[in-house]
Scaffold this motif. Structure first.
Motif, mmCIF file in Angstrom:
data_model
loop_
_atom_site.group_PDB
_atom_site.id
_atom_site.type_symbol
_atom_site.label_atom_id
_atom_site.label_comp_id
_atom_site.label_asym_id
_atom_site.label_seq_id
_atom_site.Cartn_x
_atom_site.Cartn_y
_atom_site.Cartn_z
ATOM 1 N N PRO A 141 8.710 11.535 13.491
ATOM 2 C CA PRO A 141 8.497 11.014 12.087
ATOM 3 C C PRO A 141 7.788 12.052 11.200
ATOM 4 O O PRO A 141 6.853 12.919 11.572
ATOM 5 C CB PRO A 141 7.877 9.895 12.308
ATOM 6 N N PHE A 142 7.929 12.162 9.970
ATOM 7 C CA PHE A 142 7.338 12.687 8.879
ATOM 8 C C PHE A 142 6.301 11.857 8.339
ATOM 9 O O PHE A 142 6.524 10.633 8.230
ATOM 10 C CB PHE A 142 8.308 13.172 7.719
ATOM 11 N N HIS A 143 5.259 12.546 7.960
ATOM 12 C CA HIS A 143 4.136 12.026 7.002
ATOM 13 C C HIS A 143 3.915 12.821 5.806
ATOM 14 O O HIS A 143 4.292 13.894 5.687
ATOM 15 C CB HIS A 143 2.922 11.831 7.990
ATOM 16 N N ALA A 144 3.390 12.098 4.833
ATOM 17 C CA ALA A 144 2.923 12.756 3.564
ATOM 18 C C ALA A 144 1.343 13.254 3.841
ATOM 19 O O ALA A 144 0.719 12.566 4.330
ATOM 20 C CB ALA A 144 3.140 11.601 2.506
ATOM 21 N N LEU A 145 1.186 14.460 3.456
ATOM 22 C CA LEU A 145 -0.356 14.914 3.626
ATOM 23 C C LEU A 145 -0.435 15.201 1.872
ATOM 24 O O LEU A 145 0.039 15.789 1.342
ATOM 25 C CB LEU A 145 -0.119 16.157 4.313
ATOM 26 N N LEU A 146 -1.672 14.534 1.823
ATOM 27 C CA LEU A 146 -2.313 14.436 0.301
ATOM 28 C C LEU A 146 -3.549 15.177 0.233
ATOM 29 O O LEU A 146 -4.198 14.861 1.180
ATOM 30 C CB LEU A 146 -2.254 13.241 -0.290
ATOM 31 N N PRO A 147 -3.877 15.565 -0.925
ATOM 32 C CA PRO A 147 -5.422 15.767 -1.323
ATOM 33 C C PRO A 147 -6.104 14.282 -1.255
ATOM 34 O O PRO A 147 -5.568 13.429 -1.699
ATOM 35 C CB PRO A 147 -5.363 16.503 -2.627
ATOM 36 N N ALA A 148 -7.172 14.393 -0.588
ATOM 37 C CA ALA A 148 -7.829 12.993 -0.633
ATOM 38 C C ALA A 148 -8.131 12.292 -1.997
ATOM 39 O O ALA A 148 -8.246 10.939 -1.872
ATOM 40 C CB ALA A 148 -9.344 13.217 0.115
ATOM 41 N N ASP A 149 -8.072 13.135 -3.062
ATOM 42 C CA ASP A 149 -8.277 12.442 -4.455
ATOM 43 C C ASP A 149 -7.085 12.118 -5.235
ATOM 44 O O ASP A 149 -6.929 12.198 -6.320
ATOM 45 C CB ASP A 149 -9.255 13.234 -5.124
ATOM 46 N N HIS A 150 -5.959 12.456 -4.376
ATOM 47 C CA HIS A 150 -4.608 12.499 -4.854
ATOM 48 C C HIS A 150 -4.351 10.910 -5.702
ATOM 49 O O HIS A 150 -4.676 9.966 -4.652
ATOM 50 C CB HIS A 150 -3.478 12.927 -4.195
ATOM 51 N N PRO A 151 -3.696 10.627 -6.739
ATOM 52 C CA PRO A 151 -3.275 9.339 -6.916
ATOM 53 C C PRO A 151 -2.651 8.351 -5.749
ATOM 54 O O PRO A 151 -2.800 7.440 -5.850
ATOM 55 C CB PRO A 151 -2.474 9.485 -8.250
ATOM 56 N N GLY A 163 -8.728 14.671 7.176
ATOM 57 C CA GLY A 163 -9.170 15.841 7.754
ATOM 58 C C GLY A 163 -9.619 16.918 6.698
ATOM 59 O O GLY A 163 -9.919 16.470 5.741
ATOM 60 N N ASP A 164 -9.776 18.059 7.374
ATOM 61 C CA ASP A 164 -10.438 19.092 6.501
ATOM 62 C C ASP A 164 -11.751 18.689 5.823
ATOM 63 O O ASP A 164 -11.764 18.892 4.553
ATOM 64 C CB ASP A 164 -9.013 19.713 5.591
ATOM 65 N N GLY A 165 -12.477 18.043 6.374
ATOM 66 C CA GLY A 165 -13.634 17.592 5.612
ATOM 67 C C GLY A 165 -13.380 16.447 4.758
ATOM 68 O O GLY A 165 -14.040 16.517 3.544
ATOM 69 N N ALA A 166 -12.422 15.752 4.956
ATOM 70 C CA ALA A 166 -11.842 14.456 4.130
ATOM 71 C C ALA A 166 -11.393 15.120 2.732
ATOM 72 O O ALA A 166 -11.270 14.415 1.732
ATOM 73 C CB ALA A 166 -13.067 13.602 3.838
ATOM 74 N N LEU A 167 -10.749 16.558 2.734
ATOM 75 C CA LEU A 167 -10.279 17.167 1.722
ATOM 76 C C LEU A 167 -8.923 16.496 1.617
ATOM 77 O O LEU A 167 -8.021 16.477 0.614
ATOM 78 C CB LEU A 167 -10.181 18.572 1.843
ATOM 79 N N THR A 168 -8.370 16.230 3.024
ATOM 80 C CA THR A 168 -6.810 15.698 2.825
ATOM 81 C C THR A 168 -6.685 14.376 3.482
ATOM 82 O O THR A 168 -7.777 13.750 4.171
ATOM 83 C CB THR A 168 -5.990 16.706 3.621
ATOM 84 N N CYS A 169 -5.927 13.600 3.282
ATOM 85 C CA CYS A 169 -5.376 12.411 3.937
ATOM 86 C C CYS A 169 -3.991 12.229 4.088
ATOM 87 O O CYS A 169 -3.123 13.017 3.627
ATOM 88 C CB CYS A 169 -5.931 11.370 3.257
ATOM 89 N N SER A 170 -3.377 11.536 5.379
ATOM 90 C CA SER A 170 -2.113 11.307 5.455
ATOM 91 C C SER A 170 -1.623 9.973 5.158
ATOM 92 O O SER A 170 -2.417 9.229 5.568
ATOM 93 C CB SER A 170 -1.776 11.860 7.015
ATOM 94 N N ARG A 171 -0.369 9.739 5.046
ATOM 95 C CA ARG A 171 0.166 8.479 4.677
ATOM 96 C C ARG A 171 1.652 8.451 5.330
ATOM 97 O O ARG A 171 2.367 9.362 5.269
ATOM 98 C CB ARG A 171 0.299 8.200 3.097
ATOM 99 N N PRO A 172 1.784 7.298 6.313
ATOM 100 C CA PRO A 172 3.199 7.304 6.985
ATOM 101 C C PRO A 172 4.396 6.876 5.736
ATOM 102 O O PRO A 172 3.896 6.487 4.562
ATOM 103 C CB PRO A 172 3.199 6.060 7.591
ATOM 104 N N LEU A 173 5.334 7.289 6.233
ATOM 105 C CA LEU A 173 6.663 6.892 5.133
ATOM 106 C C LEU A 173 7.335 5.730 5.547
ATOM 107 O O LEU A 173 7.372 5.463 6.726
ATOM 108 C CB LEU A 173 7.617 8.111 5.273
#
Length: 306
Positions: A172-182, A264-274
């Protein structure tokens, strides 16, 4: 009709000639073949003497096939490929999957899948010796077709004549986002959520790029090679997300540590399922339909599926 004896024709010399044609340089060809340049040059001269014509035009800039040499080199390539097929056939009389296996893998899968694969194969097939190659899909398919590779781990489907593939697993694919992304405030995302101007892409030639473009309906202007939101590798894509440059579609294996804690990356990113269960890719093992080890590759695919 008088025929020329084949006793002087060496497959090794044929491989030397093909390597010179590929590299365009005697020195680089010698280095790749593991011999000295004078030795390789001498063997090429012997081959040319046997054939009665010059295969290459030598110059300071390298070596280029002559007009006479071009069709001969094409035929030499066919001879070498068929000779490798003879060796493959001979290997089927030994223990199945015993010996060297040239395996290719796409770069968006290799670093994350191969470590576990090696542990499995060492435990279950200890006599198998892998020679690994990491490349994009099209070069892998070309290498399979010209007998440079025995099998390849790629994203399905494979629509190339002469190749067959066994599906292994759905990733499966996941979305990888900056931790502070809307979008990070949402527990899960749809593919429509990702259809944004800040969606990052891999360079052209990666199958994951084509999958992202199709799934997220990326407009043509965002697909241009000159677009700065393009990464040469999956790891660079991840770093670009961490730097706050945008969001990305990532295969699950590439961010499995981030899926567990969702950061991850020292809480710089976060992942979200689709939310779309079809958002992913099917990975398979591909090989030539003419390969006599087809039944062995099918059993290998069963092992990998398990």
């Amino acid at each position: 009709m008088q025929t020329t004896s084949l006793s002087g024709l060496s497959l090794r010399d044929c491989e030397y000639a093909l390597t010179v044609a590929e590299t365009g340089h005697f020195g680089r060809a010698a280095e790749r073949c593991g011999v000295s340049q004078p030795a390789l040059s001498e063997q090429i001269r012997k081959l040319e003497a046997l054939l009665g014509c010059a295969l290459f035009e030598r110059g300071r800039g390298g070596a280029r096939p002559t007009p006479q040499g071009t069709p001969l080199l094409a035929q030499i390539g066919r001879v070498v490929r068929e000779s490798r097929a003879v060796l493959e056939l001979a290997r089927t009389h030994t223990t199945p999957l015993d010996g060297r296996l040239a395996l290719g893998v796409i770069p968006t899968l290799g670093p994350y899948y191969i470590p576990g694969l090696l542990q499995l194969l060492r435990a279950r097939l200890p006599a198998l010796s892998l020679r690994l190659t990491e490349e994009r899909t099209e070069p892998l398919l070309a290498a399979l077709a010209d007998y440079t590779l025995d099998a390849a781990l790629i994203a399905l489907p494979v629509d190339q004549p002469g190749l067959v593939a066994e599906p292994l697993f759905f990733e499966p694919f996941h979305a990888l986002l900056p931790a502070d992304h809307p979008l990070a405030a949402q527990p899960a995302l749809s593919v429509t959520d990702l259809a944004r101007p800040d969606l990052l892409l891999l360079e052209d030639g990666h199958c994951l790029r084509a999958q992202t473009v199709s799934l997220c309906h990326v407009p043509a202007e965002s697909q241009r090679a000159a677009n700065p939101r393009v990464a040469p590798s999956l790891e660079m894509l991840r770093h670009m997300v961490a730097a706050g440059e945008g969001i990305a579609l990532m295969p699950a294996l590439a961010i499995q540590d981030r899926i567990q804690d969702r950061t991850g990356d020292g809480a710089l990113t976060c992942s979200r399922p689709l939310t779309d269960p079809r958002a992913g890719r099917r990975i398979g093992l591909a090989w030539r339909t003419t390969d006599p080890r087809g039944a062995d590759f099918t059993r290998l695919a069963e092992l990998l599926r398990a």
